[in-house]
Every structure is written in structure tokens, then in C-alpha cells.
Design an enzyme around this catalytic site. Sequence first.
Site, mmCIF file in Angstrom:
data_model
loop_
_atom_site.group_PDB
_atom_site.id
_atom_site.type_symbol
_atom_site.label_atom_id
_atom_site.label_comp_id
_atom_site.label_asym_id
_atom_site.label_seq_id
_atom_site.Cartn_x
_atom_site.Cartn_y
_atom_site.Cartn_z
ATOM 1 N N GLU A 464 5.924 -8.989 1.909
ATOM 2 C CA GLU A 464 7.288 -8.468 1.958
ATOM 3 C C GLU A 464 7.630 -7.460 0.853
ATOM 4 O OE1 GLU A 464 9.939 -11.821 2.256
ATOM 5 O OE2 GLU A 464 9.419 -12.162 4.352
ATOM 6 N N GLU A 569 5.507 -14.559 9.900
ATOM 7 C CA GLU A 569 6.582 -15.519 9.640
ATOM 8 C C GLU A 569 7.611 -15.456 10.756
ATOM 9 O OE1 GLU A 569 8.450 -15.366 5.826
ATOM 10 O OE2 GLU A 569 6.570 -15.064 4.717
#
Length: 809
Positions: A464, A569
Site C-alpha cells: 500500500e 486484501e
Amino acid sequence: MSGPQYDPLPLHLDHRDDIPYNVPHSPGMPPSGLHTPEAEPFELHGDDLGALRPRFMGQALNDGGPEPRASYASSGHSLPLSNDNQSSVYGLNPTGQATRDTAYYSMQYRDDPHDADFNGSTPNVGMYKDELQSTPYLSEKREAYLPPKARSKRRMWVLGGVVVGVVAIVAIVVAVYFTVVKPHSNKDTVSGGASKGGSKGSSSSTSSSSSPQNTGKPAVQAAVTGGDGSTVTMEDGTTFIYQNSFGGYWYWDENDPFNNGARAQSWSPALNETFQYGVDKIRGVNIGGWLTTEPFIVPALYEPYVNSSNPAVDEWTLSQNMAADTANGGMQQLVNHYETFVTEKDFAEIAGAGLNWVRVSVPFWAIETRSGEPFLPKTCWQYFLKAVQWARKYGLRINLDLHALPGSQNGWNHSGRLGSINLLNGPMGLANAQRALDYIRVLAEFISQPEYKDVVAMFGVTNEPQAPVFGQENLARYYMQAYDIVRTASGIGEGNGPFISFHEGFMGLSAWAGYYPNSDRTSLDIHQYLCFSGQSAAGYDQRATDPCTAWASVQNDSMSAYGFTIAAEFSNALNDCGLWVNGVNLGARYEGNYPGGPWPVIGSCDPWTDYSQWNDTMKQGIQQFALASMDALQNYFFWTWKIGNSSVTGKVESPVWSYQLGLQEGWMPKDPRAAVGTCGNTDPWVGPLQSWQTGGAGAGQIPATFTSSYAWPPTSISGGGAATLLPTYTQTGPIPTLPVPTFTESSGSTANAGSGWENTADNSGMAVPIPTCSYLDPWVGSAAPPSPLCSSAAKRGIPVPPPIITSAP
């Protein structure tokens, strides 16, 4: 009464559904061996028994049945049941198999009634409904062995009793033989493990050099493999019963610790077989909050320190609090967490849940820390090595996720420190990126070793990163450099090192179309959540198809426009309710008390977190949402496997984020394959990927025009200015090679576990400070670069400002 002596059935088996079962094996594919129900010296024929040498309908399978039975999936991907001529018992006895990596496919009965992943077939009616039911194979056996009409009823009762008794005894003997005797005898011939010190690119089925030498001592007859219902002995000597109704089997032999013969499920390639990206599905789960802690995943670690003068809001402040709390064990508390939060049984349960991959989050301090960083250094690496051992034992592949990087790549608590972004941003952005790339190199060198590459099969190089802050171009340059580093460690081509996973940096999948053309085995990763944007009171019954609408077509498009695309995710959350889901004491948008508002108050979070009050309708709604998410995303990792109990309430306070709890309480699917078709996608993406995308022809031949456009280093850094005016490191420091595990064989010798470094020609130093240059604290945030940058009297370090909150995407 005597009968004909049948020959073994001359079938060749391949683990892929799309390959006929009577053709030669693909190059490099280990043969599954020929199967017969008889294993010397346990013969079942003879006049005294009055029965034929049983074939268990093997001849019918060869001559009369066009497809292997579903329960035969342990020797390959299953095909649907077409008739009762294809006996479920045929797969029980794999005699004649000489190699360990194939000798345990069928050591006991396993049923596989729902394998439509690749052939598009309909599940067996009556066998697969809401969940798997028990197998009807005993009734099929009785039908197959009906007594001849000419026999008297009395004689048939007697013979029937004898046959049943003998069959029961033989079943026990055969099971013992194939779980105890046969595995051990095969162990000294050919191993299915990776070659120790073999040449790069060697097949994963290369003979293991760690097999013990003949010492003249009697062999220890210990079971080294097993399927559903078998007893597993763990490292500490305790045992548990392995539960896997999907044809999976574990494998662990202390005398062959790098054997890759285990299989998670019948439809998932064993670790010593090729995983076909774009064809085989990744059905995975994250191991979050374990080696990189997060407050909402492990609240009990943080709760003792949330009201201290330095509240624990991330692992930085948690470490500071623990180190000062010597009365309660100090940093040993974190070690206790590593020991207990995730264990071997979790990996066994994951395979038994029908999942075939795990994504394990690892922080940079698994390798080292530097001055002022309070993290516990190097310790969590030892537990990652345990994860590799457990994944190998249960046939799971690992996506190694570098979750926390120097200076923080996104400013969120799971990056190590809540606050500012200092990777590719700010005055230390370039130096921190140099350091991060070094850690990528250290990890890549380790996992590219032949002992590990078939287990740690994917490497997510940065979790991320905030590209909207520091720009997609600089992130692309950073990724290009990371790609070169990983491929320098492993080499180019299929089988050489891991798939490389690039997070899309919150730019969207379409923004990366056409990037890294001809790159060798790279994938694009997106994290899909519906809970952090606008909040709604609508329940699961009203939002069951939201994942299909939001994600399915985007995922399809990226598989064509970029290449292999995964969702590393996603969760079942519809809103941001849950203890500390947004961060410690930061509230929730749903209740209107999250910082940065105003946020309209939607309602109370209690009904969304108190799962003890959920009825069947609620649970079925969550399960339908999960199935829609899985179908839309196609290749995925659920976030996360488990959420720890709060020490205050004694229960899980963010329940929809826990896969394990969902299985226990009934809102997660028992078989993730049930997701196929949930979205009703009439045009799903169908593989295979292009050859170069999977390490084939043309792999690694990235055009020079692309590499020059995204050369390292960047010319400028957001929040910092021109790269030439910013602090940078010199590549002259010592290389912190990661330690390897130690395995002691029964003979007392130590197995070869590698050196920790695959490419010995990759010997440049680590990025370290230049003695005559000035540096800011790596976590400084916004500040002016040192001036002058370098001099003979340079000094390092300035105070670090208090953290600021970076909003979620």
C-alpha cells in the site's frame, strides 16, 4: 473358487483437468504412478477367500468409464462423476510409485464432489448443496460386489462376512503401510523436495541432497504424511487430528525437511508441481497482525498501553511501552505473541478450509533496525521461517508481503508508525527508498534459494504505497528497480524465484495498463474494500451483489490490459465498525465520530460487531457477500485469517474481518469454490496468460524505451525537491544475510538449509550513511534538507515531530 489375475491399470495421471488421463506427462511434470488395489505383501486373492483379486472397478475405469471419478482427485484435478463404474476406492492404493512427491496422492479415501473450476461442469447433484456431505462410497462398494445369483443365501452370508472382515483388516493394513512403511521406504530413493545447492532453475522435483545416509541403524517407522482424519505430531510433541475433506494431505519428515510433496487440496497443485497462474486459482487468506502487529487485529496487545502517557497506537509506540514495562516481561510480551497468535494448527486449518495460499506480512525490522527505531529487531524472522515450514507441511504457497518500510510508505499504523509518509516523500524520501530496496534485495536473495522458492512463490515488494502523495511515476521507477533486484537474485524464467507483486498504489488498476511489458512474472495487486467510503445502513441482503458490480469487470479488464491481477486484501465489512478498525480511539464514520468529518451519524455499531446476536439470515447474508467478493476478484487473499479477542470484553470486536471466526460461526463458506458463478459473469477472464507473463518465451525482455523512461533514481522527490539536494546513502555497508532454519535429522546430522543468499555474484554493499554528510531522522516528516548537505563536520538527526493522521483511501 478362483478367478483371473488382473494386471495393474496402465493409466498416466496429470494434476490438471484439461489434460487427458491416457497421454504422456508434460515435460517436468512428475508422474503420479500406476495404481492397483494390491500392495505386496498384502494380497487379497486366493481360493480360500472365494473371491477375485479385487480391482475396485479399475478395469471399468480404464475401459468403460470416460472420466476419472471425482474422488480420484488426489492424483490430479477431479472431473465430475459420470457413472458408478468409476469406483471411489480405486484411488486408495498407489503401489508402484517410486517417488515421494507422488506416492501419497491416494493413501486414503477422499471425496471431491465439486470440481468445476476448469472444466465448467455441474457439481454432482445430491453431493454438493450448501456444504459437502459424507461420501456414499460404501454403498457403491456393496453394489459393485453383489453376490452371484447361483450361490446359496447361507454361503453368501458366510462369505460376505468373511469378505467384509478381510476388507476391513486390509484397509487398516494398507493405510498403515502407505502412511508409515511406504513413505519411509521411498524416502531413501527419490525426494520430491527442492535440490539443495542445485543449479538455478532446476525442477522442484529434483532429488534432495538432505536425505540421510545409511548408517546401518534400523529405520524409524514414523508416519510422515496423512490426509483427512490422520494424526499430526507438532514440533513440541503434541498432536491433533488433521481435518481436510478436500483431498489435501500434509507431509513432514525430519530427515527430509525440504520435501515439497504436500498438497493443500486435490484441485490445488502440490508444491512440487507447477502452479499455473491465470489457470489455477489463488484462493488465499492473509496472516495479518502476527509479525507486523495492528491494533484492531490484536487489541489485547495494545489495550494495556492505550491510556499511558505515550499511548500505544502503532508498533513503534507499542514497542516503547513494552520495553519500559519490565514488570510484565518487557519485549518478551511480543515474543509471546509470535509464539501463540498463529501456530501450526492455523496453517492446517487454512488448508482444510479449501484455501491454497497465505499472504504473510513481514516488516523491515525482521532484517534490522537502525538508530532510534524501537522495534524488536530480527526476532519475527524466526517465526516467518516457521511459517515457511508449516506452509510446506500443508501444501500452502506463501505470498511474502513487505508490509512496513523505513520511514513509512503510507503513514498508517500498519506501516510501523502512524504519522507522516517518508518513503519517496519528504527530505528523507530518497534515502529511505534506497534502504527499502536493500531490504527487498535481502528478502529476494533468501526466498530465491531452491530450498524456499517453491513455497514462497510470490513477493509483494511494498504494501500500500501512497502514490497519490509521491506520484505514480516515482512509484513506477521504484518498482522497476525492485524488479531488477529480485530478478538479479533469482534469474529470469519460470521456476527462478518468485512472482513479483506490485500494489497499484491507490491509482486504480487501469492506470497500470501496459506497464512493465514483457516483464518476467509480475502481477498487479489491488486491495478492495467497501467499508471506508460513504457509510450506509443497508444490510447484506441489499448489498449482496455490490462486489460483483464494483470489482468483477475491473478485475477482468486488468487481466487483459496488464496481466496477472490479484486482490491481496478484501473483507466482509460493509462499514467501518469494529474496535480500532480505523486506528486506536479514532472512532468510526458509521457513528459519526471519526476525525476529519463532519460525518453523518448512520447508527450504532453494536449490531454490526456483536456476532452473538446474529441470526441465520444475517450469517447467510454475510456468506453470500463473501461468495460474491471471491467470484468478482477471482484470485484473492481475504484480510485476515483471525482477529484476536479484546482483553476488555473477552471476545472478537471486529468479527467480519476474521475468516477463522466466520468458519466457526457459519458465515464463511466451507468450500470457497462455491463462489464460482455467484456474480453471473457471462464473460469471465479465461487463461492462460501470455507466455512471457509466466516466465516463458520473451520473459524479461522489457523494451529499453520503457526502462529508460523509468530509470532509478527519480530526478525529484515530492515534499523534498531535486534528488541531487537530498540526503542519500552509499552502497558500502555490510550485507545482513538472513539466517536459515536448523533441522536436525534422526542421524544427528544437520540438513542443508541454504546459505541465505542465492546469487553470490550479487555482492554490492548495503546503503549506509556517508560519514561526511548530514541526515535527518528517517521518520522526520516535513522538514528542510540539511544545508550544507555534506561537509567534513556534518551532524545527523533532528527531533521527530508528533504524528499526524493520514486519511484512509
